[in-house]
Each structure stands twice: as structure tokens, then as C-alpha cells.
Design a protein around this motif. Structure first.
Motif, mmCIF file in Angstrom:
data_model
loop_
_atom_site.group_PDB
_atom_site.id
_atom_site.type_symbol
_atom_site.label_atom_id
_atom_site.label_comp_id
_atom_site.label_asym_id
_atom_site.label_seq_id
_atom_site.Cartn_x
_atom_site.Cartn_y
_atom_site.Cartn_z
ATOM 1 N N THR A 9 0.846 -1.187 0.000
ATOM 2 C CA THR A 9 0.000 0.000 0.000
ATOM 3 C C THR A 9 0.882 1.238 0.000
ATOM 4 N N ARG A 10 0.264 2.355 -0.349
ATOM 5 C CA ARG A 10 1.012 3.608 -0.353
ATOM 6 C C ARG A 10 1.060 4.149 1.069
ATOM 7 N N ARG A 11 2.252 4.233 1.637
ATOM 8 C CA ARG A 11 2.444 4.761 2.984
ATOM 9 C C ARG A 11 3.916 5.106 3.163
ATOM 10 N N THR A 12 4.225 5.772 4.250
ATOM 11 C CA THR A 12 5.601 6.139 4.558
ATOM 12 C C THR A 12 6.011 5.472 5.855
ATOM 13 N N THR A 46 7.829 5.279 13.008
ATOM 14 C CA THR A 46 6.388 5.366 12.794
ATOM 15 C C THR A 46 6.052 4.961 11.369
ATOM 16 N N THR A 47 4.800 4.631 11.143
ATOM 17 C CA THR A 47 4.276 4.380 9.807
ATOM 18 C C THR A 47 3.137 5.357 9.575
ATOM 19 N N LEU A 48 3.235 6.157 8.516
ATOM 20 C CA LEU A 48 2.204 7.125 8.177
ATOM 21 C C LEU A 48 1.310 6.537 7.096
ATOM 22 N N PHE A 79 -0.595 10.822 3.927
ATOM 23 C CA PHE A 79 0.625 11.629 3.873
ATOM 24 C C PHE A 79 1.798 10.713 3.523
ATOM 25 N N VAL A 80 2.233 10.779 2.281
ATOM 26 C CA VAL A 80 3.384 9.992 1.833
ATOM 27 C C VAL A 80 4.560 10.945 1.675
ATOM 28 N N ALA A 81 5.574 10.771 2.498
ATOM 29 C CA ALA A 81 6.701 11.709 2.546
ATOM 30 C C ALA A 81 7.533 11.656 1.275
ATOM 31 N N MET A 92 8.676 16.820 7.365
ATOM 32 C CA MET A 92 8.516 16.131 6.087
ATOM 33 C C MET A 92 7.660 16.963 5.157
ATOM 34 N N THR A 93 7.916 16.835 3.876
ATOM 35 C CA THR A 93 7.021 17.371 2.862
ATOM 36 C C THR A 93 6.567 16.202 1.994
ATOM 37 N N ASN A 94 5.451 16.408 1.304
ATOM 38 C CA ASN A 94 4.998 15.373 0.383
ATOM 39 C C ASN A 94 4.845 15.947 -1.015
ATOM 40 N N ASP A 95 4.295 15.152 -1.938
ATOM 41 C CA ASP A 95 4.273 15.553 -3.341
ATOM 42 C C ASP A 95 3.260 16.648 -3.660
ATOM 43 N N ASP A 96 2.382 17.032 -2.721
ATOM 44 C CA ASP A 96 1.508 18.170 -2.972
ATOM 45 C C ASP A 96 1.818 19.349 -2.038
#
Length: 71
Positions: free
Chosen positions: A4-7, A23-25, A29-31, A43-47
Motif C-alpha cells: 500500500t502507499r504509505r511512509t 512510525t508508519t504514516l 501523507f506519503v513523505a 517532512m514534505t509530500n508531493d503536494d
């Protein structure tokens, strides 16, 4: 991650010899970029959203969005 999509955030305190899961996000929020200074992790993400932790990743808060050109 593969299923799955996660960080997943890991930390090393011995120069990268050993790593511990912090931690698992979720998919919310995918870093994309991450930086740490002391107990603060950002952290920042793609948006362009920003998340931060002041307790070495135990808890997270959203801090808004970066300002600038979002192509």
C-alpha cells in the motif's frame, strides 16, 4: 512499501549501522523529503504539505503547505 502507499520512518543512532522503525504514516501523507534536527522531524509530500514531529516521530501534526510554484 510494496503493498500500500504509505511512509515508514526509520532512525539510526549509530551512523546507519542499525535502524529502528519510528512510525508508519498512512496513505494520507506519503513523505517525499524529510529532515531532522534534534527531536524535530519535518517532512514534505508531493503536494507541498508539511508534517512535523517534536518528539522524534512518536506523534505528527500537519503544518500547512509550502509556498511556491507547484507544477
Amino acid at each position: 512499501t510494496t503493498t500500500t502507499r504509505r511512509t515508514e520512518v526509520y532512525r539510526s543512532t549509530d551512523g546507519g549501522q542499525n535502524w529502528t522503525l519510528v512510525t508508519t504514516l498512512s496513505a494520507d501523507f506519503v513523505a517525499q523529503d524529510i529532515a531532522a534536527v534534534g527531536d524535530l522531524i519535518m517532512m514534505t509530500n508531493d503536494d507541498a504539505r508539511v508534517a512535523y514531529s517534536t518528539d522524534r516521530g512518536a506523534t505528527w501534526k500537519l503544518g500547512g503547505r509550502l509556498i511556491g510554484d507547484r507544477k
